[in-house]
Design a protein around this motif. Structure first.
Motif, PDB file in Angstrom:
ATOM      1  N   VAL A 197       0.717  -0.852  -0.204  1.00 55.48           N
ATOM      2  CA  VAL A 197       0.310  -0.072  -0.251  1.00 55.48           C
ATOM      3  C   VAL A 197       1.033   0.828  -0.017  1.00 55.48           C
ATOM      4  CG1 VAL A 197      -1.996   1.412   1.679  1.00 55.48           C
ATOM      5  CG2 VAL A 197      -1.781  -1.149   1.428  1.00 55.48           C
ATOM      6  N   PRO A 198       0.892   2.272  -0.872  1.00 57.09           N
ATOM      7  CA  PRO A 198       1.796   3.313  -1.028  1.00 57.09           C
ATOM      8  C   PRO A 198       1.352   4.268   0.012  1.00 57.09           C
ATOM      9  CG  PRO A 198      -0.053   2.931  -3.327  1.00 57.09           C
ATOM     10  CD  PRO A 198      -0.177   2.023  -1.925  1.00 57.09           C
ATOM     11  N   GLY A 199       2.815   4.267   0.661  1.00 51.27           N
ATOM     12  CA  GLY A 199       3.192   4.840   2.184  1.00 51.27           C
ATOM     13  C   GLY A 199       2.497   4.464   3.198  1.00 51.27           C
ATOM     14  N   ALA A 200       2.452   2.816   3.468  1.00 51.47           N
ATOM     15  CA  ALA A 200       2.372   2.289   4.898  1.00 51.47           C
ATOM     16  C   ALA A 200       3.455   1.976   5.038  1.00 51.47           C
ATOM     17  CB  ALA A 200       1.175   1.003   4.211  1.00 51.47           C
ATOM     18  N   ALA A 201       3.452   2.119   6.975  1.00 50.62           N
ATOM     19  CA  ALA A 201       4.773   1.399   7.556  1.00 50.62           C
ATOM     20  C   ALA A 201       4.299   0.726   7.550  1.00 50.62           C
ATOM     21  CB  ALA A 201       4.216   2.470   8.539  1.00 50.62           C
ATOM     22  N   ALA A 202       2.958   0.206   8.316  1.00 53.01           N
ATOM     23  CA  ALA A 202       3.097  -1.545   8.244  1.00 53.01           C
ATOM     24  C   ALA A 202       1.060  -1.737   7.621  1.00 53.01           C
ATOM     25  CB  ALA A 202       2.824  -1.956   9.945  1.00 53.01           C
ATOM     26  N   VAL A 203       1.138  -2.813   7.639  1.00 56.21           N
ATOM     27  CA  VAL A 203      -0.752  -3.173   6.971  1.00 56.21           C
ATOM     28  C   VAL A 203      -0.700  -4.369   8.016  1.00 56.21           C
ATOM     29  CG1 VAL A 203      -1.966  -4.686   4.902  1.00 56.21           C
ATOM     30  CG2 VAL A 203       0.148  -2.326   4.641  1.00 56.21           C
ATOM     31  N   CYS A 204      -2.166  -5.193   7.822  1.00 55.26           N
ATOM     32  CA  CYS A 204      -2.615  -6.361   8.314  1.00 55.26           C
ATOM     33  C   CYS A 204      -4.188  -6.534   8.123  1.00 55.26           C
ATOM     34  CB  CYS A 204      -2.471  -6.496   9.895  1.00 55.26           C
ATOM     35  SG  CYS A 204      -3.124  -5.572  11.523  1.00 55.26           S
ATOM     36  N   ALA A 246      -4.457   7.498  -1.316  1.00 56.82           N
ATOM     37  CA  ALA A 246      -4.083   6.299  -0.977  1.00 56.82           C
ATOM     38  C   ALA A 246      -4.664   5.135  -0.904  1.00 56.82           C
ATOM     39  CB  ALA A 246      -3.225   6.067   0.014  1.00 56.82           C
ATOM     40  N   VAL A 247      -5.468   5.991   0.697  1.00 63.29           N
ATOM     41  CA  VAL A 247      -6.548   5.019   0.974  1.00 63.29           C
ATOM     42  C   VAL A 247      -7.870   4.263  -0.176  1.00 63.29           C
ATOM     43  CG1 VAL A 247      -8.455   4.707   2.919  1.00 63.29           C
ATOM     44  CG2 VAL A 247      -6.418   5.084   3.345  1.00 63.29           C
ATOM     45  N   ALA A 248      -8.586   5.872  -0.855  1.00 61.55           N
ATOM     46  CA  ALA A 248      -9.039   5.573  -1.842  1.00 61.55           C
ATOM     47  C   ALA A 248      -9.317   4.592  -2.896  1.00 61.55           C
ATOM     48  CB  ALA A 248      -9.573   6.483  -2.531  1.00 61.55           C
ATOM     49  N   ARG A 249      -7.377   4.130  -2.933  1.00 56.94           N
ATOM     50  CA  ARG A 249      -7.425   3.720  -3.991  1.00 56.94           C
ATOM     51  C   ARG A 249      -7.719   1.897  -4.139  1.00 56.94           C
ATOM     52  NH1 ARG A 249      -2.087   6.156  -6.149  1.00 56.94           N
ATOM     53  NH2 ARG A 249      -3.107   7.924  -7.554  1.00 56.94           N
ATOM     54  N   LEU A 250      -7.294   1.571  -2.216  1.00 52.43           N
ATOM     55  CA  LEU A 250      -8.295   0.458  -1.765  1.00 52.43           C
ATOM     56  C   LEU A 250      -9.584   0.110  -2.172  1.00 52.43           C
ATOM     57  CD1 LEU A 250      -6.157   0.791   1.226  1.00 52.43           C
ATOM     58  CD2 LEU A 250      -4.954  -1.198  -0.388  1.00 52.43           C
ATOM     59  N   LEU A 251     -10.271   1.107  -1.946  1.00 54.19           N
ATOM     60  CA  LEU A 251     -11.922   0.576  -2.257  1.00 54.19           C
ATOM     61  C   LEU A 251     -12.184  -0.146  -3.950  1.00 54.19           C
ATOM     62  CD1 LEU A 251     -13.440   3.489  -0.463  1.00 54.19           C
ATOM     63  CD2 LEU A 251     -12.811   1.228   0.573  1.00 54.19           C
TER      64      LEU A 251
END
Length: 439
Positions: A197-204, A246-251
């Motif tokens: 995810v662009p700009g993400a430090a961590a994802v889970c 970046a969040v909107a692109r996840l939807l």
């Protein structure tokens, strides 16, 4: 890591004799070389915007991608296009790792007729671009590798367990753990976490336990299933736009359709109501649409939404920021006007309502009203209360005669035993109607 990128960009600039810029695959600026030319055409609007705002517009991205840079494995020359704000041609070096594009290095091409970089210099620059690709891929992988530590923070119980989890995540992030971050909740999430995810430090991916209409245990969210949690790095508290993009692109693209449909229906209803005095686009008109009725079918219950908590510096407040993100995502389902991506700071009364327990939100005096049999009465009551009890505004927003409004309000009072001339009774009913949206 940022210093490594800058060194590699400077190395490419030296090899090709031109200032270079590095952007990730989403055209967000990572590093750029020094520019000391007196040529005004060298700093055209596209390049200037990229450096000053650290990102390119969607139109610029689409224009450059039209030259096949996302598929290219070698340098791509792009001609000047003054009408598009590109006064000088570009040389694009695709940055790849194991065949996957990670970003792009951009250089200004020479004027037509002038000698540009030779093949040997371009080959050497592409070798440096490959080293950049390794770094970008490792950075994305590092975010994914922190999923266990990130998940532990979001699901740990309060007290020493949460403190230990935060300490472990801080140690894994290193100095970056003391930076500015925003917690994001995307729900419902269909499966595994995305590779990057662009700009993400961590994802889970967080299991969502059924929490009822309001609140729930840490890591919970609306309904059962999964939620995607993202820890986004921020440059400043005032620069949320890249994070929201970046969040909107996840939807999925369809996620915004219910909101658009509601907006259209609202405009139609409000347009008719305006003849009676309710302004189109007002909040009262928003409540007048059947889809916005709190006791109706949960038409948006399975619509994917996202919530963003307030920015936090360091990680001590991350668990609270995650709860804010969960609440904002739930509010986006309850009120499509908040958008598919809702910010905690902008969801108004839902900030308090989301903190209620299920039992507190389910008040016995309003239970009968909040059944499908009394859908129209509940809708009328909510619009009436949204209009601060002003009968003229409420009747206009609902598109009904004032006497019809009075009759319905009397029926509401009969069903609930509340007296809507009393402030506390109004407050109780209003909160119950709003909390019902969070079921």
């Amino acid at each position: 890591m940022k210093g490594d990128y800058q060194d590699l960009v400077d190395e490419i600039s030296a090899l090709l004799g031109a200032p270079a810029t590095l952007e990730n695959r989403d055209f967000r600026l990572i590093a750029f070389g020094a520019h000391d030319s007196d040529d005004d055409l060298a700093m055209d609007p596209v390049r200037t915007r990229s450096i000053l705002t650290r990102q390119s517009t969607a139109a610029v991205r689409a224009w450059f991608e039209g030259f096949g840079i996302a598929r290219a494995t070698g340098p791509v020359r792009i001609p000047a296009a003054p009408d598009a704000g590109v006064f000088r041609g570009r040389i694009c070096l695709p940055v790849r790792y194991r065949g996957i594009v990670q970003g792009y290095v951009w250089l200004l091409d020479q004027e037509p007729g002038a000698a540009g970089p030779d093949a040997a210099a371009l080959d050497a620059a592409m070798e440096v671009a490959q080293r950049i690709g390794v770094l970008l891929a490792e950075e994305a992988k590092a975010g994914a590798d922190l999923s266990r530590e990130f998940l532990a923070v979001l699901t740990a119980g309060p007290g020493w367990q949460q403190e230990m989890a935060v300490s472990a995540l801080r140690a894994a992030l290193g100095p970056a753990g003391d930076g500015l971050h925003a917690a994001v909740c995307v729900t419902p999430w269909p499966g595994e976490a995305p590779p990057s995810v662009p700009g993400a430090a961590a994802v889970c991916v967080v299991p969502r336990r059924g929490a009822g209409p309001a609140g729930g245990p840490p890591g919970g969210g609306p309904g059962d299933g999964l939620a995607l949690a993202v820890l986004l790095r921020l440059r400043s508290t005032d620069a949320l736009a890249p994070a929201l993009t970046a969040v909107a692109r996840l939807l999925p693209r369809s996620a915004a359709r219910p909101a658009a449909a509601t907006t259209t229906a609202t405009a139609t209803a409000a347009g008719a109501a305006t003849r009676g005095g309710a302004p189109a686009g007002s909040r009262a008109a928003d409540r007048a649409t059947p889809s916005a009725h709190p006791a109706g079918e949960a038409s948006g219950a399975h619509r994917m939404t996202a919530g963003v908590g307030d920015p936090v510096r360091g990680l001590a407040d991350l668990p609270a920021a995650w709860e804010q993100a969960v609440a904002a995502a739930r509010a986006a389902v309850a009120q499509p006007r908040f958008g598919p991506v809702a910010q905690w700071s902008r969801i108004g009364p839902y900030r308090m309502l989301a903190g209620l327990t299920a039992d507190a939100a389910d008040d016995p005096v309003t239970r009968a009203l909040l059944t499908p049999a009394h859908r129209e009465l509940a809708r009328t009551a909510e619009v009436f209360l949204d209009c601060a009890g002003q009968a003229g505004r409420a009747a206009a927003a609902l598109g009904i005669h004032r006497q019809t409004l009075y009759y319905r309000i009397a029926r509401v009072e009969q069903l609930t035993g509340l007296e809507l001339d009393e402030g506390e009774d109004r407050l109780l009913l209003h909160m119950a109607l709003k909390a019902a949206r969070l079921t």
